[in-house]
Motif scaffolding. Structure first.
Motif, PDB file in Angstrom:
ATOM      1  N   ASP A 258       0.851  -1.178   0.000  1.00 39.43           N
ATOM      2  CA  ASP A 258       0.000   0.000   0.000  1.00 39.43           C
ATOM      3  C   ASP A 258       0.885   1.227   0.000  1.00 39.43           C
ATOM      4  O   ASP A 258       1.531   1.531   0.997  1.00 39.43           O
ATOM      5  N   MET A 259       0.953   1.907  -1.160  1.00 40.65           N
ATOM      6  CA  MET A 259       1.824   3.078  -1.247  1.00 40.65           C
ATOM      7  C   MET A 259       1.009   4.364  -1.127  1.00 40.65           C
ATOM      8  O   MET A 259       1.270   5.339  -1.817  1.00 40.65           O
ATOM      9  N   GLY A 260       0.006   4.352  -0.279  1.00 37.08           N
ATOM     10  CA  GLY A 260      -0.801   5.553  -0.097  1.00 37.08           C
ATOM     11  C   GLY A 260      -1.781   5.729  -1.225  1.00 37.08           C
ATOM     12  O   GLY A 260      -2.884   5.184  -1.190  1.00 37.08           O
TER      13      GLY A 260
ATOM     14  N   GLU B 108      -1.764   1.088  -5.050  1.00 38.92           N
ATOM     15  CA  GLU B 108      -1.325  -0.183  -4.500  1.00 38.92           C
ATOM     16  C   GLU B 108      -0.388  -0.847  -5.499  1.00 38.92           C
ATOM     17  O   GLU B 108      -0.690  -0.917  -6.683  1.00 38.92           O
ATOM     18  N   VAL B 109       0.780  -1.281  -4.979  1.00 40.36           N
ATOM     19  CA  VAL B 109       1.732  -1.954  -5.852  1.00 40.36           C
ATOM     20  C   VAL B 109       1.566  -3.457  -5.678  1.00 40.36           C
ATOM     21  O   VAL B 109       1.680  -3.974  -4.578  1.00 40.36           O
ATOM     22  N   HIS B 110       1.261  -4.140  -6.767  1.00 38.26           N
ATOM     23  CA  HIS B 110       1.098  -5.597  -6.699  1.00 38.26           C
ATOM     24  C   HIS B 110       2.404  -6.252  -7.082  1.00 38.26           C
ATOM     25  O   HIS B 110       2.745  -6.343  -8.259  1.00 38.26           O
ATOM     26  N   ALA B 111       3.162  -6.698  -6.065  1.00 36.28           N
ATOM     27  CA  ALA B 111       4.469  -7.304  -6.336  1.00 36.28           C
ATOM     28  C   ALA B 111       4.297  -8.745  -6.795  1.00 36.28           C
ATOM     29  O   ALA B 111       4.989  -9.223  -7.672  1.00 36.28           O
ATOM     30  N   LEU B 112       3.355  -9.458  -6.193  1.00 34.85           N
ATOM     31  CA  LEU B 112       3.013 -10.813  -6.637  1.00 34.85           C
ATOM     32  C   LEU B 112       1.505 -10.874  -6.834  1.00 34.85           C
ATOM     33  O   LEU B 112       0.741 -10.406  -5.992  1.00 34.85           O
TER      34      LEU B 112
ATOM     35  N   PRO C 214      12.584 -10.139 -15.352  1.00 30.38           N
ATOM     36  CA  PRO C 214      13.089  -8.776 -15.427  1.00 30.38           C
ATOM     37  C   PRO C 214      13.039  -8.091 -14.064  1.00 30.38           C
ATOM     38  O   PRO C 214      12.349  -8.543 -13.154  1.00 30.38           O
ATOM     39  N   SER C 215      13.780  -7.008 -13.960  1.00 27.99           N
ATOM     40  CA  SER C 215      13.806  -6.262 -12.712  1.00 27.99           C
ATOM     41  C   SER C 215      12.403  -5.778 -12.353  1.00 27.99           C
ATOM     42  O   SER C 215      11.669  -5.302 -13.201  1.00 27.99           O
ATOM     43  N   GLY C 216      12.008  -5.945 -11.098  1.00 28.38           N
ATOM     44  CA  GLY C 216      10.680  -5.514 -10.655  1.00 28.38           C
ATOM     45  C   GLY C 216       9.606  -6.548 -10.891  1.00 28.38           C
ATOM     46  O   GLY C 216       8.436  -6.306 -10.615  1.00 28.38           O
ATOM     47  N   SER C 217       9.988  -7.740 -11.348  1.00 27.68           N
ATOM     48  CA  SER C 217       8.979  -8.748 -11.664  1.00 27.68           C
ATOM     49  C   SER C 217       8.515  -9.511 -10.419  1.00 27.68           C
ATOM     50  O   SER C 217       7.565 -10.288 -10.492  1.00 27.68           O
ATOM     51  N   GLY C 218       9.189  -9.304  -9.288  1.00 24.36           N
ATOM     52  CA  GLY C 218       8.734  -9.940  -8.045  1.00 24.36           C
ATOM     53  C   GLY C 218       9.613 -11.074  -7.553  1.00 24.36           C
ATOM     54  O   GLY C 218       9.228 -11.794  -6.634  1.00 24.36           O
ATOM     55  N   LYS C 219      10.832 -11.191  -8.102  1.00 29.45           N
ATOM     56  CA  LYS C 219      11.717 -12.303  -7.715  1.00 29.45           C
ATOM     57  C   LYS C 219      12.069 -12.250  -6.228  1.00 29.45           C
ATOM     58  O   LYS C 219      11.927 -13.233  -5.498  1.00 29.45           O
ATOM     59  N   SER C 220      12.542 -11.055  -5.786  1.00 33.33           N
ATOM     60  CA  SER C 220      12.957 -10.936  -4.382  1.00 33.33           C
ATOM     61  C   SER C 220      11.773 -11.095  -3.444  1.00 33.33           C
ATOM     62  O   SER C 220      11.870 -11.739  -2.399  1.00 33.33           O
ATOM     63  N   THR C 221      10.641 -10.517  -3.844  1.00 27.89           N
ATOM     64  CA  THR C 221       9.441 -10.637  -3.019  1.00 27.89           C
ATOM     65  C   THR C 221       9.078 -12.106  -2.820  1.00 27.89           C
ATOM     66  O   THR C 221       8.790 -12.550  -1.707  1.00 27.89           O
ATOM     67  N   PHE C 222       9.152 -12.864  -3.914  1.00 22.28           N
ATOM     68  CA  PHE C 222       8.811 -14.283  -3.855  1.00 22.28           C
ATOM     69  C   PHE C 222       9.801 -15.038  -2.964  1.00 22.28           C
ATOM     70  O   PHE C 222       9.420 -15.839  -2.115  1.00 22.28           O
TER      71      PHE C 222
ATOM     72  N   LEU D 164      17.732  -5.706   6.232  1.00 22.39           N
ATOM     73  CA  LEU D 164      18.738  -6.370   5.403  1.00 22.39           C
ATOM     74  C   LEU D 164      19.102  -5.523   4.190  1.00 22.39           C
ATOM     75  O   LEU D 164      20.233  -5.561   3.705  1.00 22.39           O
ATOM     76  N   ARG D 165      18.128  -4.765   3.699  1.00 18.98           N
ATOM     77  CA  ARG D 165      18.344  -3.974   2.488  1.00 18.98           C
ATOM     78  C   ARG D 165      19.141  -2.709   2.796  1.00 18.98           C
ATOM     79  O   ARG D 165      19.663  -2.054   1.914  1.00 18.98           O
ATOM     80  N   HIS D 166      19.204  -2.363   4.094  1.00 14.44           N
ATOM     81  CA  HIS D 166      19.888  -1.140   4.537  1.00 14.44           C
ATOM     82  C   HIS D 166      21.353  -1.154   4.093  1.00 14.44           C
ATOM     83  O   HIS D 166      21.983  -2.190   4.071  1.00 14.44           O
TER      84      HIS D 166
HETATM   85  N1  ADP Z   1       8.724  -2.699   0.496  1.00 12.21           N
HETATM   86  C1  ADP Z   1       8.148  -2.381  -0.680  1.00 12.21           C
HETATM   87  N2  ADP Z   1       7.313  -1.347  -0.744  1.00 12.21           N
HETATM   88  C2  ADP Z   1       6.729  -0.998  -1.905  1.00 12.21           C
HETATM   89  N3  ADP Z   1       6.932  -1.645  -3.053  1.00 12.21           N
HETATM   90  C3  ADP Z   1       7.768  -2.697  -3.070  1.00 12.21           C
HETATM   91  C4  ADP Z   1       8.425  -3.113  -1.866  1.00 12.21           C
HETATM   92  N4  ADP Z   1       9.206  -4.190  -2.162  1.00 12.21           N
HETATM   93  C5  ADP Z   1       9.025  -4.422  -3.497  1.00 12.21           C
HETATM   94  N5  ADP Z   1       8.177  -3.533  -4.027  1.00 12.21           N
HETATM   95  C6  ADP Z   1       7.738  -3.472  -5.403  1.00 12.21           C
HETATM   96  O1  ADP Z   1       7.289  -4.733  -5.759  1.00 12.21           O
HETATM   97  C7  ADP Z   1       7.704  -5.037  -7.078  1.00 12.21           C
HETATM   98  C8  ADP Z   1       8.532  -6.320  -7.072  1.00 12.21           C
HETATM   99  O2  ADP Z   1       9.767  -6.061  -6.423  1.00 12.21           O
HETATM  100  P1  ADP Z   1      10.934  -7.151  -6.263  1.00 12.21           P
HETATM  101  O3  ADP Z   1      10.338  -8.371  -5.708  1.00 12.21           O
HETATM  102  O4  ADP Z   1      12.041  -6.524  -5.516  1.00 12.21           O
HETATM  103  O5  ADP Z   1      11.388  -7.373  -7.768  1.00 12.21           O
HETATM  104  P2  ADP Z   1      12.717  -8.057  -8.333  1.00 12.21           P
HETATM  105  O6  ADP Z   1      13.440  -8.649  -7.234  1.00 12.21           O
HETATM  106  O7  ADP Z   1      12.215  -9.048  -9.322  1.00 12.21           O
HETATM  107  O8  ADP Z   1      13.469  -6.971  -9.006  1.00 12.21           O
HETATM  108  C9  ADP Z   1       8.472  -3.850  -7.595  1.00 12.21           C
HETATM  109  O9  ADP Z   1       7.577  -3.063  -8.333  1.00 12.21           O
HETATM  110  C10 ADP Z   1       8.872  -3.131  -6.351  1.00 12.21           C
HETATM  111  O10 ADP Z   1       8.947  -1.757  -6.589  1.00 12.21           O
END
Ligand code: ADP
Ligand code: MG
Lengths: 226, 426
Positions: free
Chosen positions: A14-16, A19-23, A41-49, B423-425
């Motif tokens: 929730d970015m105010g 809403e950003v849908h990461a997954l 690709p970058s921003g596709s949700g890899k780290s989130t997953f 961790l991201r810090h």
């Molecule tokens: N803490 C967060 N707050 C807001 N948006 C986030 C946060 N973490 C990730 N996002 C958003 O979620 C999406 C997926 O991010 P991320 O999983 O980091 O992608 P990747 O690792 O594939 O580059 C991106 O659009 C990113 O901006």
């Protein structure tokens, strides 16, 4: 039962204003001993997953069953315990404690598991032997090369005998030779039966895995068998 | 909230390592704590030591004895000006006689040259000379009234006082310097320019604080003799001539209150005081001294509490600052520890223990410095000290608490950090 069962996993921020849908609903089953690469690709949700798989975060909705336990609704401290027992992390930036020796760094997860000093030392020693660093136990991170540091980090990830090993861009900070060595090490861990997840944007790295999960825009695009 | 022993040990070593790694910063931070604890321990040792020996001395005076003096420490402690005190009328041996006539008073003793006085004289025997001593003229009751033991010989008698006999009772100091090896009784000594016969030796006298305040550097002669030889010494001080006369009155059994009242009335009448005028003399009793002393020590302790609280507060704010910095600098480490399985309270305790270790180190230093100061003062001046174990416990307890209290906010902040963001810090 599979080791990992992920159903309709969603994560949004929730970015105010928006809403950003990461997954946006990910389904995945992984058996024990599999080696999986995650690309996209970058921003596709890899780290989130990966963070969700590693129980560092909880999903907005959906289910995540790890080792027969629903970890998608757990409280913070319970998740900490799951991380301690089930997960091994390997970070792109190694994240070793600068003041501690290799041995002390590897002992750290056992400290939080409440293991006694003697057993802790013995197990950390064994883990360092597995990554071929038994002659570097008393070295501090600044006395080790990048490749050696990453191997200490892997020893630390292994020392708790976790169910899954997670690595986010593990070769990102390594030159190609040490990167290749590290991938060899991951291969051998896979052969020994460890379950591995590796996030990467390099196809050469991903090809070491059995299957490659391609993410795009928060969803699984394809699962490619190598 | 259970904390694992392994973790606690690990935390403690980590804490010490952090302090070692940031020696300069840590040292600066704990200065306030060190000062606070040093003040607590050091001052406690001095005040308590002085307190004990002071009470010992006052108790020797006896609970009933009343001293009448032109002025005394009591009037200084109640804030009177020296210039006004010196203008008070001088007491005389006649005042003592008047008090002795009171129903409630058993006997009195007059003491000339006893206190505030610079007319000190030398004693000599066969070419040996003492340093300048305090020569006192008293009645035959001096030793009895002051509970002074007679070690050798005897004190002089009423008859010797009446007849102005040239007899002297020596204090420990002249006894030991003039007659280190031989029996002094019957020997002749010269007091200033006149010959006296030694008839007795007084035992060591107690003193406030127990250190050598010259309380044994005395010789006592009949006050009648003293008047003949020295006159009642008049000391020229701005404000008028000052004569040093102290009257000691011992009340009859069970009549202390009445004696006090009658002595006060008699002295007021003799000094012609109107009803609305204050006493122009001091009545000194054991409990008045103890009361004043208690007030004084209370003030000392109170200011001690204030000073050390301020120092500890400053130290605490320093600790809060350094711990906040530490949490920010180590955000990544906190994230890592959480990723590896650290629970909230484990992170909380890590930073609390670290803060407490820091301030406890300051506390240990403060206890060492404080008791060291006490011991040093004792060795140099003989000032009595007391190092009660509870002042150490208090010092260590306080210092550790400062760490726990002021480290709490940063520690809570650390424990609440989101693992991913931490961790991201960096
Ligand atoms: N803490 C967060 N707050 C807001 N948006 C986030 C946060 N973490 C990730 N996002 C958003 O979620 C999406 C997926 O991010 P991320 O999983 O980091 O992608 P990747 O690792 O594939 O580059 C991106 O659009 C990113 O901006
Ligand atoms: Mg990423």
């Amino acid at each position: 039962m599979s080791l990992i069962e992920v159903e309709q996993l969603k994560k949004s921020y929730d970015m105010g204003s928006e809403e950003v849908h990461a997954l946006r609903g990910v389904d995945l089953r992984v058996e024990a001993g599999e080696y999986i690469a995650i690309m996209g690709p970058s921003g596709s949700g890899k780290s989130t997953f990966l963070n969700l798989l590693g129980c560092l975060d909880t999903p907005t909705s959906g289910r995540y069953i790890l080792n027969d336990r629903d970890v998608s609704t757990m409280a913070e401290d319970d998740l900490a315990q799951v991380r301690n027992e089930e997960i091994g992390f390997v970070f792109q930036t190694f994240n070793l404690l600068a003041r501690a020796t290799a041995l002390q760094n590897v002992e750290l997860p056992l400290v939080y598991a409440g293991v006694g000093a003697d057993e802790r030392r013995a197990r950390a020693q064994t883990a360092l032997e597995k990554v071929d660093l038994s002659d570097r136990v008393t070295h501090r991170p600044n006395e080790l090369s990048g490749g050696q540091r990453q191997r200490v980090a892997i020893a630390r990830a292994l020392v708790n005998d976790p169910s899954i090993l997670l690595a986010d861009e593990p070769t990102g900070n390594l030159d190609s030779v040490t990167g290749a060595e590290l991938l060899g090490l991951l291969d051998s861990l896979h052969k020994k039966g460890h379950t591995l997840f590796v996030v990467t944007h390099e196809r050469d790295v991903a090809k070491h895995a059995q299957s490659i999960v391609h993410l795009r825009d928060g969803q699984i695009e394809t699962i490619e068998q190598v | 909230m259970k904390i694992r022993a392994a973790l606690l040990a690990e935390i403690a070593t980590m804490a010490l390592e952090t302090l070692r790694a940031n020696k300069m910063r840590s040292a600066l931070t704990i200065v306030g704590v060190v000062i606070g604890i040093t003040a607590i321990v050091g001052m406690t040792s001095l005040v308590r030591g002085f307190d004990r020996s002071f009470k010992g001395m006052v108790e020797v005076l006896g609970p009933n004895t009343v001293f009448v003096a032109k002025f005394s420490g009591l009037s200084f402690m109640s804030g009177k000006e020296f210039i006004d005190l010196i203008r008070r009328p001088n007491l005389t041996p006649d005042d003592a006689l008047a008090l002795e006539r009171l129903e409630s008073v058993r006997y009195t003793d007059t003491m000339l040259g006893g206190g505030f006085d610079d007319s000190r004289e030398r004693l000599s025997h066969r070419g040996e000379e003492t340093k300048r001593l305090q020569i006192m003229g008293t009645t035959e009751l001096f030793a009895q009234v002051g509970y002074i033991p007679i070690e050798l010989g005897r004190f002089f008698t009423a008859s010797e006082v009446r007849h102005r006999r040239a007899v002297v009772v020596l204090g420990q100091d002249p006894y030991q310097s003039l007659f280190p090896l031989i029996d002094p009784i019957g020997k002749q000594v010269r007091v200033a320019d006149q010959q006296y016969t030694v008839i007795g030796v007084m035992g060591p006298r107690p003193s406030p604080g127990g250190f050598n305040a010259g309380q044994d550097e005395i010789a006592v002669i009949p006050y009648t003799r003293y008047e003949t030889q020295f006159g009642v010494p008049a000391l020229r001080v701005s404000g008028g001539p000052h004569r040093d006369v102290t009257i000691t009155a011992v009340p009859r059994e069970g009549q202390r209150a009445r004696a006090l009242r009658e002595i006060e009335e008699t002295m007021r009448i003799r000094h012609g005081l109107r009803l609305d005028e204050e006493n122009d003399f001091d009545l000194i009793t054991q409990d008045a001294l103890l009361r004043i002393w208690e007030q004084t020590t209370q003030v000392v302790f109170l200011s001690l509490v204030v000073i050390s609280s301020i120092a500890l507060l400053v130290g605490g704010i320093g600790v809060m600052a350094i711990m906040t910095m530490s949490v920010t600098e180590r955000t990544n480490e906190i994230g890592l520890r959480k990723a590896l399985g650290a629970k909230r309270h484990e992170i909380l305790w890590q930073f609390l223990v670290e803060a407490a270790t820091l301030t406890l180190a300051g506390g240990v230093l403060g206890v060492l410095l404080g008791s060291g100061t006490g011991v040093l003062v004792h060795l140099v001046s003989g000032f009595p000290i007391s190092l009660p174990w509870w002042s150490f416990a208090l010092g260590l307890g306080f210092s550790a608490s400062v760490g726990l209290v002021f480290g709490m906010a940063p520690a809570i902040r650390a424990s609440r950090l989101d693992p991913i963001e931490a961790l991201r810090h960096e």
